[in-house]
Each structure stands twice: as C-alpha cells, then as structure tokens.
Motif scaffolding. Structure first.
Motif, PDB file in Angstrom:
ATOM      1  N   ASP A 270       0.832  -1.204   0.000  1.00 51.16           N
ATOM      2  CA  ASP A 270       0.000   0.000   0.000  1.00 51.16           C
ATOM      3  C   ASP A 270       0.871   1.260   0.000  1.00 51.16           C
TER       4      ASP A 270
ATOM      5  N   VAL B 100       4.369   3.072  -5.300  1.00 51.85           N
ATOM      6  CA  VAL B 100       4.081   2.986  -6.730  1.00 51.85           C
ATOM      7  C   VAL B 100       4.764   1.766  -7.320  1.00 51.85           C
TER       8      VAL B 100
ATOM      9  N   TYR C 167      -2.494  -4.106 -19.732  1.00 55.68           N
ATOM     10  CA  TYR C 167      -2.691  -2.715 -19.297  1.00 55.68           C
ATOM     11  C   TYR C 167      -3.299  -2.680 -17.893  1.00 55.68           C
ATOM     12  N   LYS C 168      -4.263  -3.585 -17.654  1.00 57.98           N
ATOM     13  CA  LYS C 168      -4.931  -3.619 -16.344  1.00 57.98           C
ATOM     14  C   LYS C 168      -3.942  -3.948 -15.228  1.00 57.98           C
TER      15      LYS C 168
ATOM     16  N   LEU D 254      -2.251  -0.805 -14.175  1.00 53.23           N
ATOM     17  CA  LEU D 254      -3.086  -0.020 -13.258  1.00 53.23           C
ATOM     18  C   LEU D 254      -3.074  -0.652 -11.864  1.00 53.23           C
TER      19      LEU D 254
ATOM     20  N   THR E  10       0.072  -0.230  -9.717  1.00 56.91           N
ATOM     21  CA  THR E  10       0.425   1.128  -9.282  1.00 56.91           C
ATOM     22  C   THR E  10      -0.734   1.798  -8.542  1.00 56.91           C
ATOM     23  N   GLY E  11      -1.667   0.991  -8.076  1.00 54.02           N
ATOM     24  CA  GLY E  11      -2.752   1.516  -7.240  1.00 54.02           C
ATOM     25  C   GLY E  11      -3.724   2.415  -7.986  1.00 54.02           C
ATOM     26  N   GLN E  12      -3.814   2.278  -9.333  1.00 51.37           N
ATOM     27  CA  GLN E  12      -4.693   3.165 -10.101  1.00 51.37           C
ATOM     28  C   GLN E  12      -6.000   2.459 -10.478  1.00 51.37           C
ATOM     29  N   GLY E  13      -7.004   3.259 -10.771  1.00 55.85           N
ATOM     30  CA  GLY E  13      -8.248   2.738 -11.325  1.00 55.85           C
ATOM     31  C   GLY E  13      -9.124   2.020 -10.311  1.00 55.85           C
ATOM     32  N   GLY E  14      -8.769   2.080  -9.028  1.00 57.64           N
ATOM     33  CA  GLY E  14      -9.587   1.420  -8.002  1.00 57.64           C
ATOM     34  C   GLY E  14      -9.655  -0.086  -8.195  1.00 57.64           C
TER      35      GLY E  14
ATOM     36  N   LEU F 241       1.869   1.656 -19.105  1.00 54.46           N
ATOM     37  CA  LEU F 241       0.975   2.761 -18.726  1.00 54.46           C
ATOM     38  C   LEU F 241       1.165   3.970 -19.637  1.00 54.46           C
ATOM     39  N   GLN F 242       2.357   4.068 -20.254  1.00 55.55           N
ATOM     40  CA  GLN F 242       2.594   5.176 -21.203  1.00 55.55           C
ATOM     41  C   GLN F 242       2.249   4.767 -22.636  1.00 55.55           C
TER      42      GLN F 242
END
Ligand code: NAP
Length: 331
Positions: free
Chosen positions: A12, A15, A43-44, A47, A50-54, A317-318
């Motif tokens: 937690d 990144v 791609y998922k 995310l 890196t703790g993105q997108g919930g 991610l890029q």
C-alpha cells in the motif's frame, strides 16, 4: 511446492512493487494450486500494480491477471496434479493474489485446461489480451460482420489486444486496417497482416469535427482505445457494421448521437473477458488453439522476469509496449 518462492509484491502507498518471497500459507484459499510457468503484463496489470483505477482494494498484493502452468495441488475432482492449466480474469491479480509469483492458488471454477495444441508459452502469449481479441472477432461475426463486407479497423493496434486482433482477423480473411501512435512500428503491423496503417490522430475526433455521420468506411472495428476514437468509429461505421469495444486507454467518455444507430443500424458490442462464462470461455480457448491460433505469436511475444516488471509497468501505462510481454516468475 518449493518454499519460499519468488513473488512481485505491491505494498500500500508504493508505486513500485518489490521482488520478494512468499510462503504457501500466504496464498489465498482455493482448491487448486498451480506452479506458474508464465504470467503476462496487461494494461490492467499496470493499473493494478500502481494503485490506479480502483482495481486493487487490499494490500499487500500480488498483481498478474493471467497465469499458466502445472497443477501441484488439487482438491477438485476434475483437475489433477500434473494437469497443464491456465487462468485469466475472474478475481486473479485483482482481489486475489495473481500470476507474478511462482505459485497461484485459485478456485477450481476459474481453471481452464490448456488445450493440447497450445504450449504454455503460447497460452500466455495470448493471455487475457488474445482471449479478448478472439471475443471481439466472435462478437462481430455473431452480429453479421464478414470479410466481404469491407475493412475492419483495429485501434491501439501495436498493443497486446491490438496485435493479436490484427493477426487473427487477417488470418480469417479480413482486410485489416490498423491505427497506431507508434510511427516506427508500421512494418510490425504489416507483418501481422495489416494492409493499411492509420495514425492515432486520423481516428480521433473531438471539437468541431463532430458531425453525426461521416463517410462510412468500416464494416467492423476492434476498439481498445475508447474516448475520441470511439467518437470517430460511431460516425464512420458502414451500414449494419459493428464495433467490439473492449478498452479505454484513450479515455472513458465519448461523444455520440443516436443517428448512426438509427440511420445505419450499427451495433456497439461491449466485450468483457473477466466474467465470461466458463462454457464460452472453454470454446474460445479451443478456437484459439485451433482455427484462430495466431501464426505470428513469436513476433508478438517477449519474455521478461519479475525484476523487469517496474520498467515494463511504466512502459505499458505510457502506451509504449509493443505486443505481449510474458512474465516468468523468476527473480
Ligand atoms: N474488456 C476486457 O475484457 C478487456 C480485456 C483486455 C484488455 N482490455 C482493455 O483493452 C485496452 C488494451 O489493453 P492491452 O492490455 O492490449 O494494453 P496495451 O498492450 O497497453 O495496448 C494499448 C495500446 O493502445 C494504444 N494507446 C495507448 N495509450 C493511448 C492513448 N492515450 N490514446 C490512444 N491510444 C493509446 C497503444 O497502441 P498504439 O501505439 O499502437 O496506438 C498501446 O500499445 C485496455 O484499456 C485494457 O484495459 C479490456
């Protein structure tokens, strides 16, 4: 099982994950334990890692929405130790520890026996991306798209879903156009079977170009991008055409009107690989192992290790990854 074993663990607030070790009792409960030969990077996963997108709600976490290998423990009657199996989707690498580890433990209901005509490498060279590309093709065909009706556009074409989609569609006799942001990868897309390459900008619509209809061009489309590309596709589909919409790398929102649906009878087909029912899932894997098997998987896939993941995650991610990255669970 050999313990401790290597895993890429995300904690937690960080990144970047780290390559560390786990023990069997740290794996989630489940009927089937699999020694992972390959996972892959989608791609998922970028995310989730890196703790993105919930996507991930509980840490520490092991990402990896795909895994394939050999069963080492099983409480399921129809899955035996030694079976070659694969898992994609469900909660793997999301709510449950995923494929970036030497072992995964999962419910038997998630497990697909790897078809005999697919090596484990091939199964993960396809992975969620290839499975989704096949779902897109089958959904379009179910809605009447056929090669003789005109060209089909694949967007985000050098990505994982895109690369496999270009290859499968071309093999099935479609005239494939590919859109990409990578101006140095046109030859790659031609080798996979694309006969026309468009720039990302050519297939993105915003602002004052948003008339309800533009020149009808496409019999079908596999859209991994969404956003301004969906805005373009809705307006340029031929009469009766279908968009298989599976991705969102270009954004969630799109601008559209009901006009193309009413005047051209177009179909917008939502694609979800995660909760695809098991019977259909098995059918798709059988097709991927036989008539839909891409001939250029070796060109599409490269292998990385757990230690390569931080850099590879930043790249995906890029939007910079080309094709598919398989992950071996070695440190
Ligand atoms: N619905 C499902 O079940 C399902 C299953 C799998 C994947 N997906 C979704 O499908 C998408 C693709 O997944 P993937 O694993 O194939 O990802 P990927 O390998 O990263 O491919 C995505 C490609 O999209 C293009 N792209 C990246 N950023 C973009 C942007 N801002 N605008 C326009 N194009 C951009 C790039 O290709 P070019 O450089 O060639 O343009 C990139 O390589 C993701 O949104 C993913 O979540 C959904």
């Amino acid at each position: 099982m050999k313990e401790p074993f290597a895993a890429y663990v995300v904690t937690d607030g960080r990144v970047e994950g780290e390559v560390t070790t786990l023990r069997a009792d740290q794996l989630p409960a489940g009927d089937v334990t699999i020694a992972v030969e390959y996972s892959s990077l989608n791609y998922k996963d970028g995310l989730a890692a890196t703790g993105q997108g919930g996507i991930v709600r509980k840490y520490p976490h092991v990402p990896g929405i795909d895994a394939a290998g050999t069963v080492v423990e099983s409480q399921a009657t129809d899955i035996a130790v030694g079976d070659r199996v694969l898992v994609t989707g469900y909660d793997l690498g999301v709510g449950s520890f995923g494929g970036y580890a030497a072992y995964v433990r999962v419910p038997a209901a998630w497990v697909v026996k790897t078809p005999a005509t697919l090596t484990t490498f091939e199964a993960m060279a396809l992975g969620t991306a290839g499975f989704t590309a096949a779902m897109c093709l089958l959904a379009m065909e179910h809605n009447g798209v056929r090669p003789e009706q005109g060209p089909v556009l694949v967007t985000g074409a050098t990505g994982g879903v895109g690369s496999v989609a270009v290859n499968i569609l071309a093999q099935q006799g479609y005239t494939v156009s590919a859109s990409t942001g990578k101006t140095n990868q046109y030859d790659y897309l031609r080798q996979l079977g694309a006969s026309q390459i468009l720039s990302r900008e050519e297939v993105s619509l915003t602002g004052d170009r948003l008339r309800p209809l533009l020149q009808g061009t496409w019999a079908g489309a596999v859209d991994t991008v969404g956003g301004a590309t969906m805005s373009y596709l809705l307006r340029t589909l031929n009469y009766g055409g279908s968009i298989a919409l599976c991705g969102l790398v270009g954004g969630h929102d799109f601008a559209g009107t009901v006009i193309p649906f009413l005047l051209r009878g177009i179909n917008l087909l939502g694609i979800d690989s995660v909760r695809c029912p098991m019977a259909y899932r098995q059918t798709i894997w059988q097709r991927l192992a036989t008539d839909l098997k891409p001939r250029h998987l070796d060109q599409i896939a490269q292998v990385i290790t757990l230690r390569d993941l931080p850099g590879a995650i930043a790249s995906i991610l890029q939007g910079q990854v080309k094709g598919r990255l398989l992950v071996t669970p070695q440190a």
